[in-house]
Motif scaffolding. Structure first.
Motif, mmCIF file in Angstrom:
data_model
loop_
_atom_site.group_PDB
_atom_site.id
_atom_site.type_symbol
_atom_site.label_atom_id
_atom_site.label_comp_id
_atom_site.label_asym_id
_atom_site.label_seq_id
_atom_site.Cartn_x
_atom_site.Cartn_y
_atom_site.Cartn_z
ATOM 1 N N ARG A 16 5.231 -0.368 1.041
ATOM 2 C CA ARG A 16 5.273 -0.490 -0.425
ATOM 3 C C ARG A 16 5.678 -1.876 -0.905
ATOM 4 O O ARG A 16 5.594 -2.174 -2.098
ATOM 5 C CB ARG A 16 6.217 0.576 -0.991
ATOM 6 N N ASN A 68 0.849 -1.182 0.000
ATOM 7 C CA ASN A 68 0.000 0.000 0.000
ATOM 8 C C ASN A 68 0.891 1.241 0.000
ATOM 9 O O ASN A 68 2.105 1.128 -0.187
ATOM 10 C CB ASN A 68 -0.963 -0.022 1.184
ATOM 11 N N GLU A 69 0.313 2.411 0.207
ATOM 12 C CA GLU A 69 1.088 3.645 0.108
ATOM 13 C C GLU A 69 2.190 3.722 1.156
ATOM 14 O O GLU A 69 3.255 4.290 0.914
ATOM 15 C CB GLU A 69 0.165 4.862 0.257
#
Length: 417
Positions: free
Chosen positions: A125, A121-122
Protein backbone atom coordinates in the motif's frame (compact mmCIF):
# COMPACT_ATOMS: atom_id res chain seq x y z
CA UNK A 1 1.50 -18.37 -4.75
CA UNK A 2 5.06 -18.62 -3.56
CA UNK A 3 5.09 -18.94 0.18
CA UNK A 4 6.61 -16.16 2.22
CA UNK A 5 8.94 -18.48 4.08
CA UNK A 6 10.74 -19.40 0.85
CA UNK A 7 11.33 -15.75 0.07
CA UNK A 8 12.68 -15.07 3.56
CA UNK A 9 15.15 -17.94 3.28
CA UNK A 10 16.19 -16.87 -0.23
CA UNK A 11 16.64 -13.26 0.85
CA UNK A 12 18.83 -14.34 3.76
CA UNK A 13 21.00 -16.45 1.46
CA UNK A 14 21.37 -13.64 -1.04
CA UNK A 15 22.38 -11.19 1.68
CA UNK A 16 24.96 -13.65 3.00
CA UNK A 17 26.45 -13.93 -0.48
CA UNK A 18 26.90 -10.16 -0.79
CA UNK A 19 23.79 -9.22 -2.77
CA UNK A 20 23.53 -6.14 -0.57
CA UNK A 21 26.39 -4.57 -2.53
CA UNK A 22 26.02 -2.20 -5.45
CA UNK A 23 25.62 -4.56 -8.40
CA UNK A 24 22.25 -4.96 -10.01
CA UNK A 25 21.27 -8.25 -11.64
CA UNK A 26 20.69 -7.81 -15.36
CA UNK A 27 17.79 -9.63 -17.02
CA UNK A 28 18.05 -12.66 -19.32
CA UNK A 29 17.57 -12.24 -23.07
CA UNK A 30 13.85 -12.98 -22.94
CA UNK A 31 13.13 -9.99 -20.66
CA UNK A 32 13.18 -6.63 -22.43
CA UNK A 33 12.23 -2.94 -22.07
CA UNK A 34 12.42 -2.61 -18.29
CA UNK A 35 10.92 0.80 -17.59
CA UNK A 36 10.12 2.84 -14.50
CA UNK A 37 7.29 5.28 -15.11
CA UNK A 38 5.97 7.98 -12.84
CA UNK A 39 3.26 10.57 -13.18
CA UNK A 40 5.76 13.13 -14.46
CA UNK A 41 7.46 11.15 -17.26
CA UNK A 42 6.84 8.43 -19.81
CA UNK A 43 10.52 8.07 -20.74
CA UNK A 44 12.62 5.19 -19.55
CA UNK A 45 14.93 6.87 -17.06
CA UNK A 46 16.57 6.61 -13.65
CA UNK A 47 13.79 6.25 -11.05
CA UNK A 48 14.09 9.07 -8.51
CA UNK A 49 10.64 9.29 -6.96
CA UNK A 50 9.11 11.70 -4.47
CA UNK A 51 7.89 10.08 -1.22
CA UNK A 52 4.20 9.19 -1.60
CA UNK A 53 4.25 9.33 -5.42
CA UNK A 54 2.92 6.30 -7.31
CA UNK A 55 5.14 4.63 -9.89
CA UNK A 56 5.11 1.68 -12.29
CA UNK A 57 7.74 -0.93 -13.08
CA UNK A 58 7.00 -2.38 -16.51
CA UNK A 59 8.75 -5.00 -18.61
CA UNK A 60 8.14 -7.35 -21.53
CA UNK A 61 8.67 -11.11 -21.59
CA UNK A 62 9.35 -12.49 -25.07
CA UNK A 63 7.72 -15.88 -24.53
CA UNK A 64 4.26 -17.28 -25.21
CA UNK A 65 3.60 -19.09 -21.92
CA UNK A 66 2.66 -16.06 -19.73
CA UNK A 67 5.03 -16.94 -16.85
CA UNK A 68 4.31 -15.86 -13.29
CA UNK A 69 6.55 -13.25 -11.62
CA UNK A 70 6.80 -12.09 -8.03
CA UNK A 71 8.47 -9.08 -6.40
CA UNK A 72 10.17 -8.04 -3.19
CA UNK A 73 11.33 -4.57 -2.16
CA UNK A 74 14.25 -3.95 0.20
CA UNK A 75 15.52 -0.74 1.81
CA UNK A 76 19.23 0.15 1.48
CA UNK A 77 21.70 2.65 2.86
CA UNK A 78 23.54 5.34 0.92
CA UNK A 79 26.35 2.93 0.02
CA UNK A 80 23.89 0.22 -1.12
CA UNK A 81 24.40 -1.98 1.92
CA UNK A 82 21.14 -3.23 3.43
CA UNK A 83 19.69 -0.92 6.06
CA UNK A 84 18.76 -2.04 9.56
CA UNK A 85 15.07 -1.38 8.99
CA UNK A 86 12.67 -4.30 9.04
CA UNK A 87 10.02 -4.39 6.34
CA UNK A 88 7.16 -3.09 8.48
CA UNK A 89 9.18 0.06 9.22
CA UNK A 90 9.37 1.17 5.56
CA UNK A 91 6.36 -0.53 3.98
CA UNK A 92 2.62 -0.36 4.51
CA UNK A 93 1.33 -3.79 3.60
CA UNK A 94 3.33 -6.67 2.16
CA UNK A 95 5.35 -7.71 -0.87
CA UNK A 96 6.20 -11.28 -2.03
CA UNK A 97 3.14 -11.20 -4.28
CA UNK A 98 2.55 -12.19 -7.88
CA UNK A 99 2.42 -9.46 -10.52
CA UNK A 100 -1.18 -9.80 -11.68
CA UNK A 101 -1.36 -7.07 -14.32
CA UNK A 102 -0.15 -8.30 -17.69
CA UNK A 103 -1.36 -8.28 -21.28
CA UNK A 104 -0.38 -10.20 -24.38
CA UNK A 105 0.97 -8.45 -27.45
CA UNK A 106 -1.43 -7.65 -30.26
CA UNK A 107 -0.74 -7.54 -34.01
CA UNK A 108 3.03 -7.91 -33.60
CA UNK A 109 5.45 -10.30 -35.28
CA UNK A 110 7.31 -10.74 -31.99
CA UNK A 111 5.00 -12.37 -29.45
CA UNK A 112 5.40 -11.08 -25.90
CA UNK A 113 3.60 -10.35 -22.66
CA UNK A 114 3.71 -6.90 -21.07
CA UNK A 115 3.85 -6.83 -17.24
CA UNK A 116 2.93 -3.78 -15.18
CA UNK A 117 3.61 -3.56 -11.44
CA UNK A 118 2.18 -0.46 -9.77
CA UNK A 119 3.31 0.74 -6.35
CA UNK A 120 1.19 1.29 -4.28
CA UNK A 121 -1.25 -1.55 -4.92
CA UNK A 122 -3.69 -3.61 -2.86
CA UNK A 123 -0.93 -5.61 -1.18
CA UNK A 124 1.92 -3.08 -1.08
CA UNK A 125 0.00 0.00 0.00
CA UNK A 126 3.00 2.32 0.10
CA UNK A 127 6.63 2.94 1.02
CA UNK A 128 6.98 5.18 4.04
CA UNK A 129 10.70 5.95 4.31
CA UNK A 130 12.98 7.88 2.01
CA UNK A 131 16.24 6.37 0.83
CA UNK A 132 17.59 3.75 -1.55
CA UNK A 133 15.61 0.70 -2.58
CA UNK A 134 16.10 -2.42 -4.68
CA UNK A 135 13.16 -4.21 -6.25
CA UNK A 136 13.77 -7.87 -7.13
CA UNK A 137 11.72 -9.78 -9.67
CA UNK A 138 11.50 -13.57 -9.19
CA UNK A 139 10.06 -16.35 -11.30
CA UNK A 140 7.87 -19.19 -10.05
CA UNK A 141 10.97 -21.30 -9.36
CA UNK A 142 12.12 -18.63 -6.90
CA UNK A 143 15.05 -17.62 -9.09
CA UNK A 144 15.86 -13.93 -9.38
CA UNK A 145 15.15 -12.76 -12.93
CA UNK A 146 16.45 -9.20 -12.48
CA UNK A 147 16.81 -6.41 -9.94
CA UNK A 148 16.57 -2.64 -10.25
CA UNK A 149 17.58 0.21 -7.97
CA UNK A 150 15.33 3.16 -7.28
CA UNK A 151 15.45 6.11 -4.90
CA UNK A 152 12.68 7.81 -2.91
CA UNK A 153 13.32 11.33 -1.65
CA UNK A 154 11.62 13.69 0.76
CA UNK A 155 12.26 17.38 0.16
CA UNK A 156 13.42 18.61 3.56
CA UNK A 157 16.06 21.06 2.35
CA UNK A 158 17.03 23.03 -0.74
CA UNK A 159 19.65 21.80 -3.21
CA UNK A 160 21.10 24.34 -5.63
CA UNK A 161 23.07 22.92 -8.57
CA UNK A 162 25.09 24.81 -11.18
CA UNK A 163 27.39 23.54 -13.92
CA UNK A 164 30.77 25.19 -14.49
CA UNK A 165 33.65 24.84 -16.87
CA UNK A 166 36.50 23.08 -15.13
CA UNK A 167 38.81 25.39 -13.20
CA UNK A 168 41.78 23.13 -13.98
CA UNK A 169 43.09 24.45 -17.32
CA UNK A 170 44.54 21.02 -18.18
CA UNK A 171 41.04 19.65 -18.87
CA UNK A 172 39.07 22.86 -19.28
CA UNK A 173 37.96 21.87 -22.81
CA UNK A 174 36.85 18.35 -21.94
CA UNK A 175 35.32 18.32 -18.44
CA UNK A 176 32.40 19.89 -16.61
CA UNK A 177 32.27 20.61 -12.89
CA UNK A 178 29.22 20.51 -10.61
CA UNK A 179 28.87 23.17 -7.90
CA UNK A 180 26.39 22.49 -5.10
CA UNK A 181 24.83 24.65 -2.40
CA UNK A 182 22.72 22.83 0.21
CA UNK A 183 20.46 25.11 2.25
CA UNK A 184 19.22 23.35 5.37
CA UNK A 185 16.67 26.05 6.15
CA UNK A 186 14.91 25.15 9.42
CA UNK A 187 16.51 21.71 9.54
CA UNK A 188 19.34 21.31 12.03
CA UNK A 189 22.11 19.20 10.47
CA UNK A 190 24.36 17.80 13.16
CA UNK A 191 28.04 17.46 12.22
CA UNK A 192 27.28 17.73 8.46
CA UNK A 193 30.77 16.73 7.30
CA UNK A 194 30.08 13.25 8.65
CA UNK A 195 26.28 12.97 8.54
CA UNK A 196 25.52 14.50 5.12
CA UNK A 197 26.38 12.55 1.97
CA UNK A 198 25.84 13.51 -1.66
CA UNK A 199 25.47 11.55 -4.87
CA UNK A 200 26.12 13.34 -8.19
CA UNK A 201 24.72 11.61 -11.28
CA UNK A 202 25.43 12.47 -14.91
CA UNK A 203 22.77 11.53 -17.49
CA UNK A 204 21.00 9.05 -15.17
CA UNK A 205 23.97 6.66 -15.09
CA UNK A 206 24.47 5.38 -11.54
CA UNK A 207 27.60 3.48 -12.57
CA UNK A 208 29.61 6.67 -13.14
CA UNK A 209 28.14 8.71 -10.26
CA UNK A 210 30.45 10.63 -7.91
CA UNK A 211 30.09 9.65 -4.25
CA UNK A 212 31.35 10.58 -0.81
CA UNK A 213 32.25 14.21 -1.50
CA UNK A 214 32.15 16.19 1.73
CA UNK A 215 31.08 19.85 1.90
CA UNK A 216 34.05 22.12 1.27
CA UNK A 217 32.91 24.69 3.82
CA UNK A 218 29.79 26.08 5.48
CA UNK A 219 28.28 29.55 5.55
CA UNK A 220 25.46 29.82 8.04
CA UNK A 221 22.80 27.30 6.99
CA UNK A 222 24.52 26.54 3.68
CA UNK A 223 26.87 23.68 2.80
CA UNK A 224 29.10 24.70 -0.11
CA UNK A 225 30.68 22.37 -2.71
CA UNK A 226 32.92 24.30 -5.13
CA UNK A 227 35.70 21.88 -5.87
CA UNK A 228 38.04 21.89 -8.84
CA UNK A 229 38.32 18.18 -9.60
CA UNK A 230 36.37 16.26 -6.96
CA UNK A 231 32.96 17.00 -8.56
CA UNK A 232 34.10 17.03 -12.22
CA UNK A 233 32.88 14.70 -14.98
CA UNK A 234 34.22 14.05 -18.45
CA UNK A 235 31.82 15.98 -20.65
CA UNK A 236 31.65 13.33 -23.42
CA UNK A 237 29.49 14.20 -26.45
CA UNK A 238 25.82 14.26 -27.36
CA UNK A 239 24.22 10.81 -27.53
CA UNK A 240 23.58 9.27 -30.93
CA UNK A 241 19.96 8.35 -31.56
CA UNK A 242 17.60 6.48 -33.83
CA UNK A 243 13.85 6.02 -34.14
CA UNK A 244 11.92 2.88 -35.13
CA UNK A 245 8.35 4.06 -34.61
CA UNK A 246 7.56 3.11 -38.24
CA UNK A 247 8.80 -0.41 -39.04
CA UNK A 248 7.61 -0.20 -42.65
CA UNK A 249 10.08 2.48 -43.64
CA UNK A 250 13.41 3.93 -42.58
CA UNK A 251 13.24 6.68 -39.98
CA UNK A 252 15.73 8.87 -38.09
CA UNK A 253 19.10 7.13 -37.92
CA UNK A 254 17.88 4.03 -39.79
CA UNK A 255 19.38 3.30 -43.20
CA UNK A 256 16.98 0.55 -44.27
CA UNK A 257 14.56 -2.06 -42.92
CA UNK A 258 14.07 -5.70 -43.84
CA UNK A 259 11.41 -8.20 -42.77
CA UNK A 260 12.45 -11.72 -41.84
CA UNK A 261 10.92 -13.47 -38.85
CA UNK A 262 10.64 -9.99 -37.34
CA UNK A 263 11.67 -6.59 -38.66
CA UNK A 264 15.39 -5.89 -39.05
CA UNK A 265 16.45 -2.24 -38.64
CA UNK A 266 19.91 -1.43 -40.02
CA UNK A 267 21.32 1.81 -38.64
CA UNK A 268 23.65 4.03 -40.62
CA UNK A 269 27.29 3.13 -40.12
CA UNK A 270 28.68 5.35 -37.37
CA UNK A 271 32.12 6.90 -37.29
CA UNK A 272 34.20 8.11 -34.33
CA UNK A 273 33.69 11.74 -33.33
CA UNK A 274 36.64 12.31 -31.01
CA UNK A 275 38.62 14.18 -33.70
CA UNK A 276 35.62 16.05 -35.10
CA UNK A 277 34.57 19.54 -33.91
CA UNK A 278 31.69 19.62 -31.43
CA UNK A 279 28.22 19.91 -32.97
CA UNK A 280 25.10 20.42 -30.88
CA UNK A 281 22.52 17.75 -31.59
CA UNK A 282 19.49 17.62 -29.24
CA UNK A 283 19.14 14.33 -27.38
CA UNK A 284 17.31 13.04 -24.31
CA UNK A 285 20.50 12.37 -22.34
CA UNK A 286 20.64 8.62 -22.73
CA UNK A 287 16.98 7.86 -22.15
CA UNK A 288 14.49 6.11 -24.41
CA UNK A 289 10.80 6.44 -25.24
CA UNK A 290 8.57 3.65 -26.53
CA UNK A 291 6.51 4.95 -29.46
CA UNK A 292 4.91 3.44 -32.57
CA UNK A 293 2.78 4.75 -35.42
CA UNK A 294 -0.81 3.60 -35.90
CA UNK A 295 -1.17 2.10 -32.44
CA UNK A 296 -3.59 2.83 -29.61
CA UNK A 297 -1.62 1.07 -26.87
CA UNK A 298 2.15 0.96 -27.41
CA UNK A 299 2.57 -1.30 -24.36
CA UNK A 300 1.22 -4.28 -26.32
CA UNK A 301 1.00 -3.07 -29.95
CA UNK A 302 4.55 -1.81 -30.48
CA UNK A 303 6.61 -4.50 -32.19
CA UNK A 304 10.20 -5.58 -31.63
CA UNK A 305 12.94 -5.17 -34.23
CA UNK A 306 16.48 -6.45 -34.46
CA UNK A 307 18.53 -3.26 -34.46
CA UNK A 308 21.87 -3.63 -36.25
CA UNK A 309 24.64 -1.34 -34.97
CA UNK A 310 27.80 -0.75 -37.02
CA UNK A 311 30.85 1.33 -36.08
CA UNK A 312 33.75 2.15 -38.36
CA UNK A 313 36.69 1.96 -36.00
CA UNK A 314 40.16 0.34 -36.12
CA UNK A 315 40.37 -3.07 -34.50
CA UNK A 316 41.54 -2.85 -30.90
CA UNK A 317 44.41 -5.22 -30.12
CA UNK A 318 45.23 -4.17 -26.54
CA UNK A 319 42.48 -6.21 -24.88
CA UNK A 320 39.95 -3.35 -24.96
CA UNK A 321 36.31 -3.99 -25.88
CA UNK A 322 33.65 -1.74 -27.39
CA UNK A 323 30.08 -1.67 -26.08
CA UNK A 324 26.92 0.20 -27.03
CA UNK A 325 24.83 1.37 -24.10
CA UNK A 326 22.21 3.77 -22.81
CA UNK A 327 19.33 3.73 -20.39
CA UNK A 328 17.65 1.16 -22.63
CA UNK A 329 19.97 -1.48 -21.13
CA UNK A 330 20.59 0.27 -17.80
CA UNK A 331 24.11 1.26 -18.96
CA UNK A 332 25.16 -2.35 -18.53
CA UNK A 333 28.37 -3.75 -20.03
CA UNK A 334 27.49 -7.32 -20.98
CA UNK A 335 28.04 -9.73 -23.85
CA UNK A 336 24.59 -8.79 -25.11
CA UNK A 337 25.72 -5.27 -26.05
CA UNK A 338 29.39 -5.90 -26.86
CA UNK A 339 30.49 -5.25 -30.45
CA UNK A 340 32.63 -7.70 -32.39
CA UNK A 341 35.03 -6.80 -35.16
CA UNK A 342 34.16 -8.11 -38.64
CA UNK A 343 37.48 -8.45 -40.50
CA UNK A 344 35.74 -8.66 -43.87
CA UNK A 345 33.62 -5.55 -43.43
CA UNK A 346 36.27 -3.89 -41.21
CA UNK A 347 33.49 -2.78 -38.88
CA UNK A 348 32.51 -3.31 -35.27
CA UNK A 349 29.00 -4.75 -35.21
CA UNK A 350 26.27 -6.09 -32.95
CA UNK A 351 22.52 -6.70 -33.06
CA UNK A 352 20.12 -5.95 -30.21
CA UNK A 353 16.39 -6.69 -30.13
CA UNK A 354 14.56 -3.52 -29.09
CA UNK A 355 10.94 -2.42 -28.92
CA UNK A 356 9.78 0.28 -31.32
CA UNK A 357 10.69 3.72 -30.05
CA UNK A 358 13.17 6.57 -29.86
CA UNK A 359 16.53 5.57 -28.39
CA UNK A 360 19.69 7.34 -27.29
CA UNK A 361 22.90 5.32 -27.37
CA UNK A 362 26.66 5.70 -27.09
CA UNK A 363 29.72 3.65 -28.02
CA UNK A 364 32.15 3.24 -25.14
CA UNK A 365 35.48 1.49 -24.64
CA UNK A 366 36.38 -0.73 -21.69
CA UNK A 367 40.09 -1.49 -21.43
CA UNK A 368 41.69 -4.78 -20.37
CA UNK A 369 41.61 -3.66 -16.71
CA UNK A 370 37.88 -2.89 -16.82
CA UNK A 371 38.21 0.90 -16.95
CA UNK A 372 35.38 2.67 -18.81
CA UNK A 373 36.22 5.43 -21.31
CA UNK A 374 33.10 7.16 -22.63
CA UNK A 375 35.03 9.75 -24.65
CA UNK A 376 37.49 7.60 -26.58
CA UNK A 377 35.09 7.20 -29.52
CA UNK A 378 32.69 10.09 -28.93
CA UNK A 379 35.16 12.68 -27.73
CA UNK A 380 34.89 15.00 -24.71
CA UNK A 381 33.68 18.57 -25.25
CA UNK A 382 32.92 21.12 -22.56
CA UNK A 383 29.96 22.38 -24.62
CA UNK A 384 28.09 19.05 -24.41
CA UNK A 385 24.56 19.28 -23.04
CA UNK A 386 24.40 16.94 -20.04
CA UNK A 387 21.89 16.43 -17.26
CA UNK A 388 23.09 16.35 -13.65
CA UNK A 389 21.17 15.21 -10.58
CA UNK A 390 22.29 15.65 -6.97
CA UNK A 391 20.85 13.54 -4.16
CA UNK A 392 21.45 14.50 -0.52
CA UNK A 393 21.39 11.83 2.20
CA UNK A 394 21.43 12.38 5.96
CA UNK A 395 21.90 10.07 8.92
CA UNK A 396 21.49 11.85 12.22
CA UNK A 397 23.58 10.80 15.19
CA UNK A 398 22.16 7.53 16.46
CA UNK A 399 19.85 7.02 13.46
CA UNK A 400 19.45 3.55 11.92
CA UNK A 401 19.31 4.39 8.22
CA UNK A 402 20.22 7.03 5.63
CA UNK A 403 17.37 9.37 4.74
CA UNK A 404 17.23 10.92 1.27
CA UNK A 405 16.22 14.46 2.15
CA UNK A 406 17.10 16.58 -0.89
CA UNK A 407 17.11 16.48 -4.68
CA UNK A 408 18.50 19.04 -7.11
CA UNK A 409 18.96 19.07 -10.87
CA UNK A 410 20.73 21.18 -13.48
CA UNK A 411 21.65 21.10 -17.15
CA UNK A 412 24.96 22.07 -18.68
CA UNK A 413 23.16 24.08 -21.37
CA UNK A 414 23.46 26.83 -18.72
CA UNK A 415 27.18 26.20 -18.14
CA UNK A 416 29.26 29.17 -17.01
CA UNK A 417 32.88 29.93 -16.13
Amino acid sequence: MIKNIYFLVLTALISAQGFSQTQEINPPDYVKTITFRSRTSSQGQLPIIRLGEAFHLEFDVLTTDEPDFYYTIEHYNYDWTKSNLVKMEYMNGFDNYRIVNYQNSFNAYQLYSHYDLQIPNEQTRGLTKSGNYIISIYNEDEDIVFTRKFMIYEEKLGVGVSIKRLRDVKFIDSKQSVDIVINSGGLNLNNPKNTVKTLIIQNNNLNTAIRNVKPQYTIGKELIYRYTNETAFWASNEFRFFETKDVRGANVGVQFIDLKDIYESYLFINAPRDKQPYTYNPDINGNFLITALDTENVDIEADYTNVHFALQYPQLTDGSEIYVFGNFNNYALTDGNKLTFDKTEKLYQTTIKLKQGFYNYKYVVVDAKGNLDEGRISGDFWQTENNYKVLVYYRDLGARYDELIGFGEANSVDISN
